[in-house]
Structures are given as C-alpha cells and as structure tokens.
Scaffold this motif. Sequence first.
Motif, PDB file in Angstrom:
ATOM      1  N   ILE A   1      47.821  31.811   3.663  1.00 30.45           N
ATOM      2  CA  ILE A   1      47.655  31.291   2.302  1.00 30.45           C
ATOM      3  C   ILE A   1      46.344  31.783   1.700  1.00 30.45           C
ATOM      4  O   ILE A   1      46.278  32.129   0.505  1.00 30.45           O
ATOM      5  CB  ILE A   1      47.702  29.746   2.305  1.00 30.45           C
ATOM      6  CG1 ILE A   1      49.099  29.263   2.705  1.00 30.45           C
ATOM      7  CG2 ILE A   1      47.337  29.203   0.927  1.00 30.45           C
ATOM      8  CD1 ILE A   1      50.213  29.696   1.773  1.00 30.45           C
ATOM      9  N   THR A   2      45.282  31.856   2.512  1.00 28.00           N
ATOM     10  CA  THR A   2      44.003  32.379   2.015  1.00 28.00           C
ATOM     11  C   THR A   2      44.141  33.823   1.570  1.00 28.00           C
ATOM     12  O   THR A   2      43.642  34.218   0.506  1.00 28.00           O
ATOM     13  CB  THR A   2      42.921  32.261   3.101  1.00 28.00           C
ATOM     14  OG1 THR A   2      42.772  30.898   3.489  1.00 28.00           O
ATOM     15  CG2 THR A   2      41.585  32.797   2.596  1.00 28.00           C
ATOM     16  N   THR A   3      44.825  34.625   2.388  1.00 31.14           N
ATOM     17  CA  THR A   3      45.065  36.030   2.018  1.00 31.14           C
ATOM     18  C   THR A   3      45.873  36.127   0.733  1.00 31.14           C
ATOM     19  O   THR A   3      45.577  36.944  -0.148  1.00 31.14           O
ATOM     20  CB  THR A   3      45.820  36.752   3.152  1.00 31.14           C
ATOM     21  OG1 THR A   3      45.082  36.636   4.362  1.00 31.14           O
ATOM     22  CG2 THR A   3      46.025  38.216   2.815  1.00 31.14           C
ATOM     23  N   TYR A   4      46.862  35.271   0.609  1.00 29.23           N
ATOM     24  CA  TYR A   4      47.707  35.224  -0.588  1.00 29.23           C
ATOM     25  C   TYR A   4      46.876  34.922  -1.830  1.00 29.23           C
ATOM     26  O   TYR A   4      47.006  35.597  -2.864  1.00 29.23           O
ATOM     27  CB  TYR A   4      48.778  34.163  -0.370  1.00 29.23           C
ATOM     28  CG  TYR A   4      49.727  33.914  -1.522  1.00 29.23           C
ATOM     29  CD1 TYR A   4      50.427  34.955  -2.115  1.00 29.23           C
ATOM     30  CD2 TYR A   4      49.925  32.618  -2.001  1.00 29.23           C
ATOM     31  CE1 TYR A   4      51.314  34.715  -3.156  1.00 29.23           C
ATOM     32  CE2 TYR A   4      50.810  32.369  -3.029  1.00 29.23           C
ATOM     33  CZ  TYR A   4      51.500  33.415  -3.615  1.00 29.23           C
ATOM     34  OH  TYR A   4      52.373  33.178  -4.645  1.00 29.23           O
ATOM     35  N   LEU A   5      45.973  33.948  -1.741  1.00 27.57           N
ATOM     36  CA  LEU A   5      45.127  33.588  -2.877  1.00 27.57           C
ATOM     37  C   LEU A   5      44.155  34.710  -3.224  1.00 27.57           C
ATOM     38  O   LEU A   5      43.891  34.974  -4.404  1.00 27.57           O
ATOM     39  CB  LEU A   5      44.362  32.299  -2.567  1.00 27.57           C
ATOM     40  CG  LEU A   5      45.204  31.022  -2.445  1.00 27.57           C
ATOM     41  CD1 LEU A   5      44.328  29.848  -2.038  1.00 27.57           C
ATOM     42  CD2 LEU A   5      45.921  30.719  -3.760  1.00 27.57           C
ATOM     43  N   VAL A   6      43.621  35.389  -2.210  1.00 25.95           N
ATOM     44  CA  VAL A   6      42.704  36.508  -2.456  1.00 25.95           C
ATOM     45  C   VAL A   6      43.430  37.632  -3.195  1.00 25.95           C
ATOM     46  O   VAL A   6      42.898  38.216  -4.155  1.00 25.95           O
ATOM     47  CB  VAL A   6      42.111  37.029  -1.133  1.00 25.95           C
ATOM     48  CG1 VAL A   6      41.369  38.351  -1.352  1.00 25.95           C
ATOM     49  CG2 VAL A   6      41.181  35.991  -0.525  1.00 25.95           C
TER      50      VAL A   6
ATOM     51  N   TRP B   1      48.600  21.976  -2.374  1.00 25.15           N
ATOM     52  CA  TRP B   1      47.522  21.992  -1.386  1.00 25.15           C
ATOM     53  C   TRP B   1      47.588  20.844  -0.376  1.00 25.15           C
ATOM     54  O   TRP B   1      47.443  21.076   0.827  1.00 25.15           O
ATOM     55  CB  TRP B   1      46.170  22.004  -2.097  1.00 25.15           C
ATOM     56  CG  TRP B   1      45.040  22.399  -1.206  1.00 25.15           C
ATOM     57  CD1 TRP B   1      44.181  21.579  -0.533  1.00 25.15           C
ATOM     58  CD2 TRP B   1      44.646  23.736  -0.868  1.00 25.15           C
ATOM     59  NE1 TRP B   1      43.269  22.309   0.200  1.00 25.15           N
ATOM     60  CE2 TRP B   1      43.535  23.641   0.003  1.00 25.15           C
ATOM     61  CE3 TRP B   1      45.120  25.008  -1.228  1.00 25.15           C
ATOM     62  CZ2 TRP B   1      42.890  24.766   0.519  1.00 25.15           C
ATOM     63  CZ3 TRP B   1      44.482  26.119  -0.718  1.00 25.15           C
ATOM     64  CH2 TRP B   1      43.392  25.997   0.148  1.00 25.15           C
TER      65      TRP B   1
ATOM     66  N   HIS C   1      49.534  30.308  11.779  1.00 23.99           N
ATOM     67  CA  HIS C   1      48.275  30.718  11.144  1.00 23.99           C
ATOM     68  C   HIS C   1      48.436  30.666   9.617  1.00 23.99           C
ATOM     69  O   HIS C   1      47.984  31.562   8.910  1.00 23.99           O
ATOM     70  CB  HIS C   1      47.895  32.126  11.599  1.00 23.99           C
ATOM     71  CG  HIS C   1      47.755  32.277  13.080  1.00 23.99           C
ATOM     72  ND1 HIS C   1      48.830  32.573  13.902  1.00 23.99           N
ATOM     73  CD2 HIS C   1      46.682  32.152  13.909  1.00 23.99           C
ATOM     74  CE1 HIS C   1      48.419  32.649  15.159  1.00 23.99           C
ATOM     75  NE2 HIS C   1      47.119  32.391  15.192  1.00 23.99           N
TER      76      HIS C   1
ATOM     77  N   GLN D   1      46.987  28.911   7.411  1.00 25.84           N
ATOM     78  CA  GLN D   1      45.747  28.858   6.624  1.00 25.84           C
ATOM     79  C   GLN D   1      45.269  30.272   6.276  1.00 25.84           C
ATOM     80  O   GLN D   1      44.866  30.543   5.140  1.00 25.84           O
ATOM     81  CB  GLN D   1      44.646  28.118   7.386  1.00 25.84           C
ATOM     82  CG  GLN D   1      44.967  26.668   7.701  1.00 25.84           C
ATOM     83  CD  GLN D   1      45.535  26.497   9.095  1.00 25.84           C
ATOM     84  OE1 GLN D   1      46.136  27.432   9.648  1.00 25.84           O
ATOM     85  NE2 GLN D   1      45.329  25.311   9.672  1.00 25.84           N
ATOM     86  N   VAL D   2      45.328  31.165   7.272  1.00 21.23           N
ATOM     87  CA  VAL D   2      44.922  32.555   7.032  1.00 21.23           C
ATOM     88  C   VAL D   2      45.874  33.222   6.057  1.00 21.23           C
ATOM     89  O   VAL D   2      45.451  33.957   5.140  1.00 21.23           O
ATOM     90  CB  VAL D   2      44.894  33.338   8.364  1.00 21.23           C
ATOM     91  CG1 VAL D   2      44.558  34.808   8.116  1.00 21.23           C
ATOM     92  CG2 VAL D   2      43.879  32.718   9.315  1.00 21.23           C
TER      93      VAL D   2
END
Length: 313
Positions: A76-81, A37, A71, A73-74
Amino acid sequence: MYSLMIRMEERNNYAFYLAVFRVFICFHLFKTIVFQWPYLDILYGPQSFISPTPTVLTELLGIQSSVIREHYQVFITTYLVVIVLFLFGIGKHFTALLLFLLYETVQRLCNIVLNGGDNFMRFVVLYMVFADSYQYFSIKALQIRNETLQRLSNLFSNLAVRAVTIHFCIVYFWSAFHKIHANVWFNGVATYYIMSLARFKGTPWNDLLVKNGYFVTITTYATLLIEMYFPVLVWFRQTRVPIILCGIALHLGIYVFMMIYGFEIIFIMTYGFFFNDREWLGLLNKIIHRINKIIRWKIPALPVVPHQEIRLT
C-alpha cells in the motif's frame, strides 16, 4: 480514414483535460485509500476473508497474492508513492503503467468493495498509460525532440481519449439495454423500488418522492432515455451539451438521493473528454477575462494551442 489519422498526428488535442483527469485520478485513488485506512488489514492484509484472484502484476512477476497480503503495508505504501509520482508527472508513461498494475492488483485483492465506477476507472488508467497527460500540472512537461516520435505521441494520446469516450458510450448502451429487459424499468417503476431501499435513502424526502407517481415514472424513463441516446447524441455538436447536461443532472440526482458518490464523480469527470483543448481553454480564457475585468486582476490567459503541435509542410 488516412486524413483523420494525419490530423490526429498533428497535435495532442486533449493535452489540457488529460492533465486535469490525471490529477483527478490521483486524488480519487488517494482518497479511497485514506477512507479505507482503518480497515486495510481486513481488506488487503492476511486476515482478509476475501479470496484474491490472479492479477497482471502477480502473473508477470510470479508473486503469490498471499505474499502481498503478508506485506500489505509495503504494498500500500508503494501504491501511494506511485500515485504521488503520477500526480506530479514524474516517470511519465512508466509511472502510469506501474500505477495501472498496482491499481489492478488492489482491486483484485478486494473485489467485494468495487462498483461500476471502479471497474471503468481501471480501464481509464490503462488508457492513460498511452496518453501524454504531462503538458500541464506536472513538474516537467514531456519533451520529445524527434518529430516521428512526437507524431506517435500525439496519435496515441488522441486514440487514448477516443478509447475512453467510446468505452464510456458502451457502458451507457449496455446499461440501457439490460434495463429495458427488466420489468421494473420497462414498466416505469424502477425509481420507486430503488429509492425505497434503506441503503439508498440519501435524503429525508426520498419516502415522499417515491409516493409521487409522476416523479417515479418521469425519472425512470428519463434515466432510460439518457443512457439509450447518449451514445448517439454526444457525437453531434448541436446535441452534445444538452445531453451532457442531462447526464450531469442524472448523476447528481443519484449522488444526492442515493448516496452513491465515487461512481457519479468519475462519470461526471469523464464527460470532459468530449471537449477538446480549444473548447476547454477557450472557455477558461473567457472566465479569466471576466475575472480580470471585474476584479482587475492580471491573470494570464492560457495558450489555446498546445506547444507540441506539429505543422505539416
């Protein structure tokens, strides 16, 4: 061969451990991102010094890797979701496919931090796309009402597990093959050179151990023997448990003395695919019975035969 295929269609013989490994995959991938992170911008962002290679996802959608980096951040966020969705079995096979595409993209964006465990895990995630790992530890089990589709689901699940185990054996075989042709391994001194490196000094006893000729010779040749004979001995019931215990000891030794963590955990967890549901659930039911007997709890026993079994008439 035909009778073997028929038996593989009858039921998913690895439904329980497929679910266990699905949960493990999610925690492993989530943990990796959490540890990275503070460095996400350097690893995956536009400031990264690593040149990305084309991925399946970028080739399919025609998205440039530079756009993903801008992008990140978007992304990695999608990956975590998606990891969370896969953990709870939401979306089933579609989520598994999406996770593979995202995971493969993550690896290509920063391939410098990868190790052998990460490379093997990528293939395992791909195999999981075809397997029904949702009968346990998911919000809702996968339900197929059509008998033909159920047979295909069972067949693909069993074949996916067989692909994992065969791939695993190939990894061991090629590792042993290349080690044999290296002088330090052939002459029995590889452990000395490996554990003498500052990078792999996991304990204060490393320097003392590498000065012992018996330790160096035995551990070097034992590693070769385990990797060389594992692909053969693991397929026989009489030798399966002993060779797996030797493999666990090998990877735990690397974990402790060489500070290589994720790689070893992945390999140890993969050993579970060499046992079917009857063996796993039988063992767990014995443990539950002992616990109930000693502590006098009422933990219900696990069903030995998965409910999606199809009986031939």
